[in-house]
Design an enzyme around this catalytic site. Sequence first.
Site, PDB file in Angstrom:
ATOM      1  N   PRO A 297     -16.885  -7.752 -13.010  1.00  0.00           N
ATOM      2  CA  PRO A 297     -16.557  -6.098 -12.442  1.00  0.00           C
ATOM      3  C   PRO A 297     -15.265  -5.489 -12.330  1.00  0.00           C
ATOM      4  CG  PRO A 297     -16.792  -7.990 -10.000  1.00  0.00           C
ATOM      5  CD  PRO A 297     -16.168  -8.602 -12.059  1.00  0.00           C
TER       6      PRO A 297
ATOM      7  N   HIS B 273       1.148  -0.822   0.097  1.00  0.00           N
ATOM      8  CA  HIS B 273      -0.035  -0.346   0.200  1.00  0.00           C
ATOM      9  C   HIS B 273       0.990   1.132  -0.135  1.00  0.00           C
ATOM     10  CE1 HIS B 273      -3.433  -2.976   1.416  1.00  0.00           C
ATOM     11  NE2 HIS B 273      -3.824  -2.249   0.102  1.00  0.00           N
TER      12      HIS B 273
ATOM     13  N   ASP C 264      -6.734   1.045  -7.097  1.00  0.00           N
ATOM     14  CA  ASP C 264      -6.682  -0.480  -6.421  1.00  0.00           C
ATOM     15  C   ASP C 264      -8.021  -1.784  -6.419  1.00  0.00           C
ATOM     16  OD1 ASP C 264      -5.500  -2.294  -4.335  1.00  0.00           O
ATOM     17  OD2 ASP C 264      -5.552  -1.528  -2.947  1.00  0.00           O
TER      18      ASP C 264
ATOM     19  N   GLU D 259     -10.238  -3.409   1.259  1.00  0.00           N
ATOM     20  CA  GLU D 259      -9.419  -3.650   3.159  1.00  0.00           C
ATOM     21  C   GLU D 259      -9.763  -1.960   4.045  1.00  0.00           C
ATOM     22  OE1 GLU D 259      -7.491  -3.508  -0.039  1.00  0.00           O
ATOM     23  OE2 GLU D 259      -6.560  -5.187  -0.178  1.00  0.00           O
TER      24      GLU D 259
ATOM     25  N   ASP E  82     -16.546   1.809  -4.142  1.00  0.00           N
ATOM     26  CA  ASP E  82     -15.757   0.400  -3.864  1.00  0.00           C
ATOM     27  C   ASP E  82     -17.075  -0.765  -4.231  1.00  0.00           C
ATOM     28  OD1 ASP E  82     -15.525  -2.778  -3.398  1.00  0.00           O
ATOM     29  OD2 ASP E  82     -13.361  -1.832  -3.128  1.00  0.00           O
TER      30      ASP E  82
ATOM     31  N   ASP F  20     -20.175   1.166  -8.631  1.00  0.00           N
ATOM     32  CA  ASP F  20     -19.146   0.731  -9.485  1.00  0.00           C
ATOM     33  C   ASP F  20     -18.246   2.080 -10.075  1.00  0.00           C
ATOM     34  OD1 ASP F  20     -18.424  -1.395 -11.814  1.00  0.00           O
ATOM     35  OD2 ASP F  20     -19.196   0.818 -12.858  1.00  0.00           O
ATOM     36  N   GLY F  21     -16.769   2.196  -9.903  1.00  0.00           N
ATOM     37  CA  GLY F  21     -15.999   3.041 -10.353  1.00  0.00           C
ATOM     38  C   GLY F  21     -16.019   3.958 -11.339  1.00  0.00           C
TER      39      GLY F  21
END
Length: 349
Positions: A194, A91, A185, A115, A135, A167-168
């Site tokens: 997806p 990260h 990410d 996360e 997310d 959905d981004g």
Amino acid sequence: MPAEVAAGLPPLPPNHFYFYPPDPLLEGDGAITAIEDSDPFDQYVYRLRRVLYQGRTRWQNVLIADTYNYDRVLMLDGAIQSAESDESLYHELLVQPAMLAHDEPRDVLIIGGGEGATLREVLSHASVRRAVMVDLDRELVELCREHLFQWHQGAFDDPRCELLAEDGRAYLERDPSLYDVVIIDVVDMLDNGPAQALYTRQFYELLHSRLRPGGVVAVQGLEFSHSDDKPHAALARTLRSVFSQVHSYRATVPSFLSSWGFLLASDWLDTNHWQAEDIDRRIERKLGPLWLDHLDGDYLKACFVMDRETRFLLAQPGPVLEDGVPFVAPPDIEEIEFGPAQLPALART
């Protein structure tokens, strides 16, 4: 595993786990064995101390477990997505180069990162006033909030965080907000998955339109090893079709069992001009000298250094990733004869 045991097992479905009962060879500690079956040619076996969650959200299979080698892990669709033992390495590498490059990132968009560790790294910068995390999998985010505190460390509760479950790409299409830094990410570009639509030229054109002048994009760049480097190269070509400056870097992430790639994309940032001393000064000014566990100027500079064969691969022309078009890898680099005369100037930098 003993051949007679393996012979009695049912065939493994793709992207799933098969669990053995507790292993009597491990001195009665109740260890469970999980087989990761995310690769069509290889399988990896993990001893699990404890399973905290196993199930399926609307979008993916999820396993959260404590292991012997990697501490707590998050596994999605048959592969380790993140491990407590090295998540800070991953990260920091994904987030901090873009955040450090921008003089004062105030508005940041994260697509994926369920996360919460990507969000944690973004919010380590005091300049950030708004961090939008989008997310698709609301259930996964809630599971991570419950079981992966070491990752998010309370970042979901920071008042600067806006958490959206959608959905981004759809979010970018409906919301005209502009950002200083965008972090992508998401999971790998599996066929018909997806996340596939978040790797194409059309998506990056949309993303480019949501950047402020001087904006920077950081992308999780897939496996980037000598045995599997073509998807990363295709991703780099796709970004170069939209952005003026695209730079690959990589590092070994032990729990991924491979070298992993990252990309920085912008219309201004040339990492070839970065100096280790300048990076160290930015870290100290923006974060303090003790904040980061892994990244400093020398290490980050080293992550951008590629061997000759890889430089040649990244410099080659080829197809970009398009909506609705499956990715087909070009011939192996070993099948292409090349010498110094064939090495383009870009490949020598």
